[in-house]
Design an enzyme around this catalytic site. Structure first.
Site, PDB file in Angstrom:
ATOM      1  CG  ASP A  17      56.785  48.262  75.665  1.00  0.00           C
ATOM      2  OD1 ASP A  17      57.525  47.718  76.507  1.00  0.00           O
ATOM      3  OD2 ASP A  17      56.906  48.080  74.449  1.00  0.00           O
ATOM      4  CG  HIS A  24      66.010  49.474  71.033  1.00  0.00           C
ATOM      5  ND1 HIS A  24      65.892  48.955  69.761  1.00  0.00           N
ATOM      6  CD2 HIS A  24      64.827  50.083  71.298  1.00  0.00           C
ATOM      7  CE1 HIS A  24      64.686  49.219  69.288  1.00  0.00           C
ATOM      8  NE2 HIS A  24      64.026  49.910  70.198  1.00  0.00           N
ATOM      9  NE  ARG A  33      66.424  61.380  66.991  1.00  0.00           N
ATOM     10  CZ  ARG A  33      65.709  60.328  67.399  1.00  0.00           C
ATOM     11  NH1 ARG A  33      64.528  60.100  66.846  1.00  0.00           N
ATOM     12  NH2 ARG A  33      66.157  59.534  68.349  1.00  0.00           N
ATOM     13  CD  GLU A  90      59.239  46.785  69.723  1.00  0.00           C
ATOM     14  OE1 GLU A  90      58.849  46.879  70.906  1.00  0.00           O
ATOM     15  OE2 GLU A  90      59.214  47.725  68.920  1.00  0.00           O
ATOM     16  CG  ASP A 124      55.090  45.632  72.141  1.00  0.00           C
ATOM     17  OD1 ASP A 124      53.909  45.251  72.129  1.00  0.00           O
ATOM     18  OD2 ASP A 124      55.416  46.834  72.077  1.00  0.00           O
ATOM     19  CD  GLN A 131      56.456  51.883  65.244  1.00  0.00           C
ATOM     20  OE1 GLN A 131      56.500  50.666  65.149  1.00  0.00           O
ATOM     21  NE2 GLN A 131      57.243  52.559  66.048  1.00  0.00           N
ATOM     22  CE1 TYR A 135      57.665  58.976  64.622  1.00  0.00           C
ATOM     23  CE2 TYR A 135      57.124  58.152  62.433  1.00  0.00           C
ATOM     24  CZ  TYR A 135      57.956  58.877  63.275  1.00  0.00           C
ATOM     25  OH  TYR A 135      59.061  59.498  62.772  1.00  0.00           O
ATOM     26  CB  THR A 148      51.844  42.487  73.924  1.00  0.00           C
ATOM     27  OG1 THR A 148      51.725  43.754  73.272  1.00  0.00           O
ATOM     28  CG2 THR A 148      53.103  42.458  74.758  1.00  0.00           C
ATOM     29  CB  THR A 241      63.494  46.710  71.727  1.00  0.00           C
ATOM     30  OG1 THR A 241      62.198  46.657  71.130  1.00  0.00           O
ATOM     31  CG2 THR A 241      64.431  45.792  70.975  1.00  0.00           C
TER      32      THR A 241
END
Length: 291
Positions: A17, A24, A33, A90, A124, A131, A135, A148, A241
């Site tokens: 993916d 996105h 951020r 997604e 997805d 997550q 992650y 998926t 996405t």
């Protein structure tokens, strides 16, 4: 069609993916951020991607069981084992590899199109609370391996020829192995609707268009194989996405809700912040051929 049982359109080999929509990637980056550091330094130089789980690719119409795992709802407390409370969709396109390449022989960018058989619509599924906790530092793991979903039909690249449009200009110019002399996007309208278990009809929550992909399908394939990785017939490569420039064109619930938190965002269900039990998530494609 209602009496027909649909199956996967082909046996999935490996599954990758990507993260190819600039809108996105920017939206997500702003959330985490801030606007000034929305895109990571590498994003405009290469198609970012990760390896997914081929065994849990399922055909459209299959039930998806809400996953369980570690989440950390209280930042000041230890993690807990829980059912996912922030299940997300997604909106993606994906392509199947038709002809592969030998190990050690990359697919040149000007030949990449010959190796792509066709496209499917893809969702997805993502467990956002799982997550968020897992992650760092290697990216999502259990949050992405639950399921998926792809459409049961593959639309061949030949059938999509009438919908080719110029790709967004890429600045800075990619390195030579990613410079596609016929860089192409596809004008494919995409829409997501959700129907809650008690709703009488589905409500549209997002729309986008495949033409908003910054990195093309050929660039994704050329980049994936540049190390000499051998692609095989039936390998599935997702676009990531797909989001557009406006708030109604965000391809997942997380950014949609972040940008559009008005109670009227989803008709019929003002508290619909996450996907609840028994809901249907409906992805569709609309193609307009003026010819």
């Amino acid at each position: 069609m209602k009496d027909v049982t649909m199956h996967l359109p082909c046996r999935v080999g490996d599954y990758t993916d990507f993260y190819s929509s600039r809108h996105h990637a920017t939206n997500v980056g702003v959330m985490f951020r801030g606007k000034e550091n929305a895109l990571k330094p590498n994003w405009l130089h290469l198609p970012v991607g990760y390896h997914g789980r081929a065994s849990s690719v399922i055909v459209s119409g299959s039930n998806v069981r809400r996953p369980r795992g570690q989440i950390k709802p209280d930042p000041n407390a230890p993690p807990v084992f829980s059912e996912c409370k922030k299940l997300d969709f997604e909106l993606e396109m994906a392509f199947f590899v038709g002809t592969g390449n030998k190990l050690g022989d990359p697919i040149p960018i000007d030949k990449a199109k010959e190796h792509i058989f066709g496209l499917v619509l893809m969702n997805d599924w993502s467990a956002r609370d799982i997550q968020k906790w897992e992650y760092v530092p290697l990216g999502p793991f259990l949050a992405k391996n639950l399921a998926t979903t792809i459409s049961p039909w593959i639309v061949t690249m030949e059938a999509l020829e009438p919908f080719r449009v110029p790709n967004e200009k890429q600045q800075p110019e990619p390195l030579p192995y990613l410079r596609d002399p016929s860089l192409t996007a596809y004008d494919i309208n995409l829409e997501v609707s959700i129907q809650g278990s008690e709703a009488k009809e589905a409500s549209s929550v997002s729309s986008a268009n495949a033409k908003y992909l910054y990195w093309s399908f050929t660039q994704q394939l050329a980049h994936h194989s540049i190390t000499g990785c051998n692609m095989r017939t039936g390998d599935l490569l997702g676009s990531g996405t797909i989001s557009g420039p406006s708030p109604g064109e965000y391809g997942l619930r997380r950014t949609s809700h972040h940008i559009r938190s008005s109670p009227s965002f989803i008709p019929h269900s003002s508290s619909f912040i996450i996907i609840h039990h028994g809901s249907f998530v409906i992805l569709c494609i609309v193609l307009h051929d003026d010819g």
